[in-house]
Design a protein around this motif. Structure first.
Motif, PDB file in Angstrom:
ATOM      1  N   TYR A 153       0.830  -1.212   0.000  1.00  0.00           N
ATOM      2  CA  TYR A 153       0.000   0.000   0.000  1.00  0.00           C
ATOM      3  C   TYR A 153       0.861   1.257   0.000  1.00  0.00           C
ATOM      4  N   THR A 156      10.933   9.866  10.557  1.00  0.00           N
ATOM      5  CA  THR A 156      10.265   8.827   9.792  1.00  0.00           C
ATOM      6  C   THR A 156      10.912   8.697   8.418  1.00  0.00           C
ATOM      7  N   GLY A 208      10.081   6.693   4.276  1.00  0.00           N
ATOM      8  CA  GLY A 208      11.019   5.600   4.179  1.00  0.00           C
ATOM      9  C   GLY A 208      11.276   4.949   5.539  1.00  0.00           C
ATOM     10  N   PRO A 214      13.542   5.134   8.534  1.00  0.00           N
ATOM     11  CA  PRO A 214      14.585   6.029   9.062  1.00  0.00           C
ATOM     12  C   PRO A 214      15.847   5.291   9.497  1.00  0.00           C
ATOM     13  N   THR A 234       9.008   6.662  13.822  1.00  0.00           N
ATOM     14  CA  THR A 234       8.119   5.643  13.274  1.00  0.00           C
ATOM     15  C   THR A 234       8.994   4.726  12.432  1.00  0.00           C
ATOM     16  N   ASN A 255       9.706   0.500  10.733  1.00  0.00           N
ATOM     17  CA  ASN A 255       9.164  -0.838  10.439  1.00  0.00           C
ATOM     18  C   ASN A 255       9.766  -1.880  11.384  1.00  0.00           C
ATOM     19  N   SER A 258       5.347  -0.373  12.837  1.00  0.00           N
ATOM     20  CA  SER A 258       4.254  -0.795  11.954  1.00  0.00           C
ATOM     21  C   SER A 258       4.202  -2.309  11.829  1.00  0.00           C
ATOM     22  N   VAL A 271      -2.196  -0.842   9.447  1.00  0.00           N
ATOM     23  CA  VAL A 271      -3.080  -0.311   8.413  1.00  0.00           C
ATOM     24  C   VAL A 271      -4.227  -1.305   8.255  1.00  0.00           C
ATOM     25  N   ILE A 289      -4.933   2.394  11.143  1.00  0.00           N
ATOM     26  CA  ILE A 289      -4.862   3.500  10.180  1.00  0.00           C
ATOM     27  C   ILE A 289      -5.674   3.137   8.942  1.00  0.00           C
ATOM     28  N   GLU A 290      -6.468   4.071   8.481  1.00  0.00           N
ATOM     29  CA  GLU A 290      -7.169   3.851   7.211  1.00  0.00           C
ATOM     30  C   GLU A 290      -6.192   4.054   6.067  1.00  0.00           C
ATOM     31  N   VAL A 291      -6.286   3.225   5.067  1.00  0.00           N
ATOM     32  CA  VAL A 291      -5.364   3.330   3.942  1.00  0.00           C
ATOM     33  C   VAL A 291      -5.670   4.628   3.183  1.00  0.00           C
ATOM     34  N   MET A 292      -4.597   5.394   2.929  1.00  0.00           N
ATOM     35  CA  MET A 292      -4.786   6.704   2.292  1.00  0.00           C
ATOM     36  C   MET A 292      -4.340   6.663   0.832  1.00  0.00           C
ATOM     37  N   MET A 298      -2.169   7.567  -1.318  1.00  0.00           N
ATOM     38  CA  MET A 298      -0.846   8.146  -1.571  1.00  0.00           C
ATOM     39  C   MET A 298      -0.129   7.254  -2.581  1.00  0.00           C
ATOM     40  N   GLY A 318       5.318   9.225   6.583  1.00  0.00           N
ATOM     41  CA  GLY A 318       4.021   8.891   7.204  1.00  0.00           C
ATOM     42  C   GLY A 318       4.092   9.061   8.704  1.00  0.00           C
TER      43      GLY A 318
HETATM   44  N1  SAM Z   1       8.943   2.750   7.395  1.00  0.00           N
HETATM   45  C1  SAM Z   1       8.356   3.220   8.591  1.00  0.00           C
HETATM   46  C2  SAM Z   1       7.116   2.415   8.937  1.00  0.00           C
HETATM   47  O1  SAM Z   1       6.660   1.628   8.110  1.00  0.00           O
HETATM   48  O2  SAM Z   1       6.621   2.581  10.049  1.00  0.00           O
HETATM   49  C3  SAM Z   1       8.027   4.687   8.585  1.00  0.00           C
HETATM   50  C4  SAM Z   1       7.449   5.279   7.332  1.00  0.00           C
HETATM   51  S1  SAM Z   1       5.838   4.663   6.872  1.00  0.00           S
HETATM   52  C5  SAM Z   1       5.544   5.602   5.404  1.00  0.00           C
HETATM   53  C6  SAM Z   1       4.821   5.364   8.142  1.00  0.00           C
HETATM   54  C7  SAM Z   1       3.447   4.787   8.292  1.00  0.00           C
HETATM   55  O3  SAM Z   1       2.698   5.065   7.131  1.00  0.00           O
HETATM   56  C8  SAM Z   1       3.403   3.277   8.477  1.00  0.00           C
HETATM   57  O4  SAM Z   1       2.667   2.968   9.642  1.00  0.00           O
HETATM   58  C9  SAM Z   1       2.685   2.787   7.255  1.00  0.00           C
HETATM   59  O5  SAM Z   1       1.921   1.655   7.525  1.00  0.00           O
HETATM   60  C10 SAM Z   1       1.849   3.984   6.882  1.00  0.00           C
HETATM   61  N2  SAM Z   1       1.450   4.033   5.475  1.00  0.00           N
HETATM   62  C11 SAM Z   1       2.207   3.910   4.366  1.00  0.00           C
HETATM   63  N3  SAM Z   1       1.460   4.057   3.249  1.00  0.00           N
HETATM   64  C12 SAM Z   1       0.197   4.288   3.661  1.00  0.00           C
HETATM   65  C13 SAM Z   1      -1.040   4.525   3.002  1.00  0.00           C
HETATM   66  N4  SAM Z   1      -1.120   4.573   1.702  1.00  0.00           N
HETATM   67  N5  SAM Z   1      -2.141   4.723   3.785  1.00  0.00           N
HETATM   68  C14 SAM Z   1      -2.074   4.686   5.135  1.00  0.00           C
HETATM   69  N6  SAM Z   1      -0.947   4.474   5.808  1.00  0.00           N
HETATM   70  C15 SAM Z   1       0.184   4.272   5.083  1.00  0.00           C
END
Ligand code: SAM
Ligand code: SF4
Length: 334
Positions: free
Chosen positions: A30, A68, A70, A72, A100, A102, A124, A164, A191-194, A196, A334
Motif C-alpha cells: 500500500y 520517519t 522511508g 529512518p 516511526t 518498520n 508498523s 493499516v 490507520i485507514e489506507v490513504m 498516496m 508517514g
Molecule cells: N517505514 C516506517 C514504517 O513503516 O513505520 C516509517 C514510514 S511509513 C511511510 C509510516 C506509516 O505510514 C506506516 O505505519 C505505514 O503503515 C503507513 N502508510 C504507508 N502508506 C500508507 C497509506 N497509503 N495509507 C495509510 N498508511 C500508510
C-alpha cells in the motif's frame, strides 16, 4: 523572544515530522511499488543539514520531532542525527523525540535510541502471520521485527503498534492483534489506507476497510469507552473496558480532524509540506544552502506556515478516490 509559528487558522505548529530518507528495506504494497525509483543520494539533505533545519524549527517553537521515512533506521549514520537532536531534549526546548519505524533494524539500535532520550516509538505491524507479513511487506520478515520490538521494550521504550486496516487482509486478525498488544503492553492504532502514490484507483478501493466498520466489530467483543486524549493529529482513542487497553483510530477518510492540526512535514530533500493531503510545499533546501545564516531559512519557514491550508480533500465516497496524492507516503513521511 521568538514569535511562535501560528498558521492562518490560529493553529500553533509545535510538531515536525521529518522524513530522513525515501528508501526502505521493505516494499509494503500500500506504500510502494516493488521496483521503486529512489532519489539520487545527492538530492538528500545531509545529516548536518537535517540538524540545522530541525534545530531551526525547535528554535521556532517545535516541541515534538518525529523521525520517519522511508525507513529512518536504514539511513547511514542516523544515530549521529539522533544523538545531535538529543541536545534539544537536554536543553528542555524539545519535549519529545520519537520515531516511526518498520522495526527491522530495532534490535541493532534500540539501546542507542533509548540512550538518546527516545521514550516512545511507533512500529508498523499489519499482521502477526509470518506468511502474510512477507506478502504485504514483500521484503520484510516478521521474526526480525518482533525481535526488534522486544529489544525496544527491553531498552525501556514504550512501543505503539501501527496497523493499516486492509480489507480482506487483516480483518480476521482484529482480535489477535488487539490481544497480542494487550498482553505485551503496547498501545495499538489502526490507520485507514490513504490514497498516496499511484497504486491505481481500483486497488485502493479494494484495500479500503473503513474504521467505522472495524470499530463496530471491536464492539461485538469489547465495551469501548471514548477517551478525550488528543495529539493534534487525526487519531482518536478508546479504552477497551475489559482489558484496559488503549486503541487509536486514524481516520483521515471517514472523519476529518484538520481543525486541530498542529503539524508540518519535512521531506528528505528539504521540502516542507504543510498538509499531507495537499500539493503545496515550500523548498527549504535552497535558503538553507544559500547562506550559513538562518535568517532566509526562518523567513521561508514563516511564509510557508502562513499558507498552511485548512485541511485535506481525501474522499472515498461514491466508490471513487478523490484527493489522490501522486507522491508516496515514504516521500512525505508517514
Ligand atoms: N517505514 C516506517 C514504517 O513503516 O513505520 C516509517 C514510514 S511509513 C511511510 C509510516 C506509516 O505510514 C506506516 O505505519 C505505514 O503503515 C503507513 N502508510 C504507508 N502508506 C500508507 C497509506 N497509503 N495509507 C495509510 N498508511 C500508510
Ligand atoms: Fe517501508 Fe514503511 Fe513504506 Fe512499508 S510503510 S514500504 S516499511 S516506508
Amino acid at each position: 523572544m521568538t514569535a511562535p509559528l501560528i498558521d492562518p487558522f490560529a493553529r500553533a505548529i509545535s510538531y515536525l515530522r521529518v522524513s530522513v530518507t525515501d528508501r526502505c528495506d521493505f516494499r509494503c504494497s500500500y506504500c510502494m511499488t516493488e521496483h521503486m525509483t529512489f532519489l539520487p543520494k545527492a538530492e538528500l539533505l545531509t545529516l548536518e543539514e537535517l540538524d540545522r533545519l530541525c534545530s531551526t524549527f525547535v528554535g521556532l517553537g517545535v516541541e515534538k520531532l518525529r523521525i520517519t521515512g522511508g525507513e529512518p533506521l536504514v539511513r547511514k549514520g542516523i544515530m549521529t542525527f539522533f544523538r545531535a537532536m538529543s541536545r534539544h531534549l537536554d536543553s528542555g526546548a524539545l519535549k519529545e523525540l520519537t520515531l516511526t519505524t518498520n522495526g527491522s533494524q530495532l534490535a541493532k539500535y534500540a539501546t542507542e535510541l533509548a540512550d538518546c532520550g527516545v521514550k516512545r516509538i511507533n512500529v508498523s505491524v499489519d499482521t502477526l502471520d509470518p506468511a502474510k507479513f512477507a506478502e504485504i511487506t514483500r521484503w520484510g520478515r516478521l521474526p526480525q521485527v518482533l525481535e526488534g520490538i522486544a529489544a525496544a521494550t527491553a531498552a525501556g521504550m514504550k512501543v505503539k503498534i501501527n496497523a493499516v486496516a486492509l480489507k480482506g487482509f487483516n480483518e480476521d486478525e482484529l482480535f489477535s492483534l488487539a490481544e497480542w498488544c494487550a498482553r505485551d503492553g503496547h498501545d495499538l492504532t489502526f490507520i485507514e489506507v490513504m490514497p498516496m502514490g499511484d497504486m491505481g484507483e481500483a486497488q485502493r478501493i479494494d484495500q479500503y476497510w473503513s474504521l467505522s466498520d472495524l470499530r463496530a466489530r471491536l464492539e461485538e467483543r469489547y465495551t469501548l469507552q471514548d477517551l478525550p486524549d488528543r495529539t493534534g493529529g487525526p487519531a482518536r482513542y478508546v479504552r477497551l473496558k475489559e482489558t484496559g487497553q488503549r486503541i487509536g483510530f486514524i481516520t483521515p477518510l471517514t472523519h476529518n480532524f484538520c481543525e486541530s492540526c498542529n503539524r508540518v512535514r519535512l521531506t528528505c530533500t528539504g521540502e516542507l509540506y504543510m498538509c499531507l493531503g495537499q500539493e503545496d510545499m515550500a523548498d527549504l533546501r535552497a535558503p538553507l544552502r544559500a547562506s550559513a545564516d538562518n535568517a532566509a531559512l526562518t523567513t521561508a519557514i514563516r511564509s510557508a506556515i502562513a499558507r498552511k491550508p485548512k485541511g485535506h480533500d481525501f474522499d472515498y465516497t461514491r466508490q471513487k478516490v478523490a484527493g489522490q496524492m501522486t507522491r508516496h507516503m515514504s516521500h512525505t513521511g508517514g
